[in-house]
Design an enzyme around this catalytic site. Sequence first.
Site, mmCIF file in Angstrom:
data_model
loop_
_atom_site.group_PDB
_atom_site.id
_atom_site.type_symbol
_atom_site.label_atom_id
_atom_site.label_comp_id
_atom_site.label_asym_id
_atom_site.label_seq_id
_atom_site.Cartn_x
_atom_site.Cartn_y
_atom_site.Cartn_z
ATOM 1 N N ALA A 14 4.133 -8.917 0.058
ATOM 2 C CA ALA A 14 4.876 -7.861 0.502
ATOM 3 C C ALA A 14 5.544 -7.222 -0.685
ATOM 4 C CB ALA A 14 5.762 -8.450 1.646
ATOM 5 N N ALA A 15 4.702 -7.029 -1.930
ATOM 6 C CA ALA A 15 5.526 -6.349 -2.972
ATOM 7 C C ALA A 15 5.315 -4.805 -3.172
ATOM 8 C CB ALA A 15 5.367 -7.216 -4.396
ATOM 9 N N ARG A 20 3.286 5.671 0.964
ATOM 10 C CA ARG A 20 2.671 6.568 1.909
ATOM 11 C C ARG A 20 3.675 6.570 3.330
ATOM 12 N NH1 ARG A 20 -3.056 4.781 2.706
ATOM 13 N NH2 ARG A 20 -3.050 6.173 4.168
ATOM 14 N N GLU A 160 -16.499 -4.850 -5.516
ATOM 15 C CA GLU A 160 -15.859 -3.694 -5.323
ATOM 16 C C GLU A 160 -17.027 -2.470 -4.884
ATOM 17 O OE1 GLU A 160 -12.763 -3.446 -4.597
ATOM 18 O OE2 GLU A 160 -12.700 -5.358 -5.028
#
Length: 455
Positions: A14-15, A20, A160
């Site tokens: 949660a860093a 946004r 990715e």
Amino acid sequence: MTDPTSPVAAIILAAGKGTRMKSDTHKVLHKIAGRSMLDHVLASVAELSPERLAVVVGAGREQIEAAVVGRAETCVQEPQLGTGHAVQQAERALEGFSGDVLVLYGDVPFVSAETMRAMLARLREADQPAAVVLAFEPDDALAYGRVIADDDGRIARMVEYKDANEAERACRLCNSGLIAARAGDLFALLARVGNDNAQGEYYLPDIVNIAIADGGVCAVVVTENPDEVAGINSRAELAAAESRWQAARRMRAMEEGATLIAPETVFFSHDTVLGRDVTIEPNVFFGPGVSVADGVLIRAHSHIEGARLASGVKVGPFARLRPGAVLEEGSFVGNFVEVKNAVLNAGAKASHLTYLGDATIGAGANIGAGTITCNYDGYFKYKTVIGERAFIGSNSALVAPVSIGADAIVAAGSTVSRDVAPGELRMVRAEQLVKPGWADRFHDAMKKKKAAEKK
């Protein structure tokens, strides 16, 4: 198979800055169904009875530290150099821990305890995978990272999207980012993760490819519900998540025996409890802490929070029940009635236009329209006690602390500031002044004056 009772730890990331969201409130503290995203994650983790719990914080960390104090240890990631780097910051918090670790995200709030257990169960199977990845199959795979795996769920490669070839992009199995691993494997692999990429960051999924290159096994668990792993990064995504959650909760309410006249207009909290044969009319909102027993009718446009409704209660329309409101069996709160920290005992009624705060209303009592309990003097709150079968006439003000005895009657328009004995009639009104013909003379004079001004 490894020990199925191995202790569990969870690391919640949660860093991130959450830019946004365009908010002064940290992203993971924004609420869905009356509970912050972070608390949704913590509630699911709690079902696993974790031995260690760490929350990795960074931007706005003071808010998260305050939110989890006494529940989890916080670890600071500064600067933020990727998800792998974030998990490394929790290594000290897990010092001496040798069990299984779940890596979760504070902005992915709906991963269930059941899914977490499935990841741990796979981690503990006989082939002892170095890591278990939670994957999903969305309708549109977009630019998600892909998990290339065989039919037995063994991972061949994590890639990715930007690095994938056409065949790999055709794979619909996407990486959620959530991982389970044994503590020793997790931090040993993270120590070997590099940052030779476009962002110069250390990515958590790289531990999978490193373990596979070493000849180890990594496995995938696939959630059947892609919404379970949806991340929330903007107000629009927050609203969409709320909408999905509410739709599922409405359906469950109806499946369990409640009638929702217009389901799309009813909003539940994360902890709303409904009995059978409850009827809820349109535009009803439930805040946290509401319990509704069997056979309750909640009429349109009512707002209910922190309240308990016993069987056979009727509420609304246009009623507001605030925290501490308790409506016992068969009691009734009608239109434009507000109840706060007050108990209406069995069969008590407040039919309309009434405020009942810091009060106890006896069984069978009747509260007339426009009645208020004057419970606050600007500094302290005081209690009103109304006895069984008492009758409070319309437009009465009960100035607390005050007690109205059983079977007493308070006449309409009274302001009561002293206790009323059982069976007593209390009438507190100014003497009526009668001046015959005064109104006629007044009207004549004013009409003449107005006519003179027009000339």
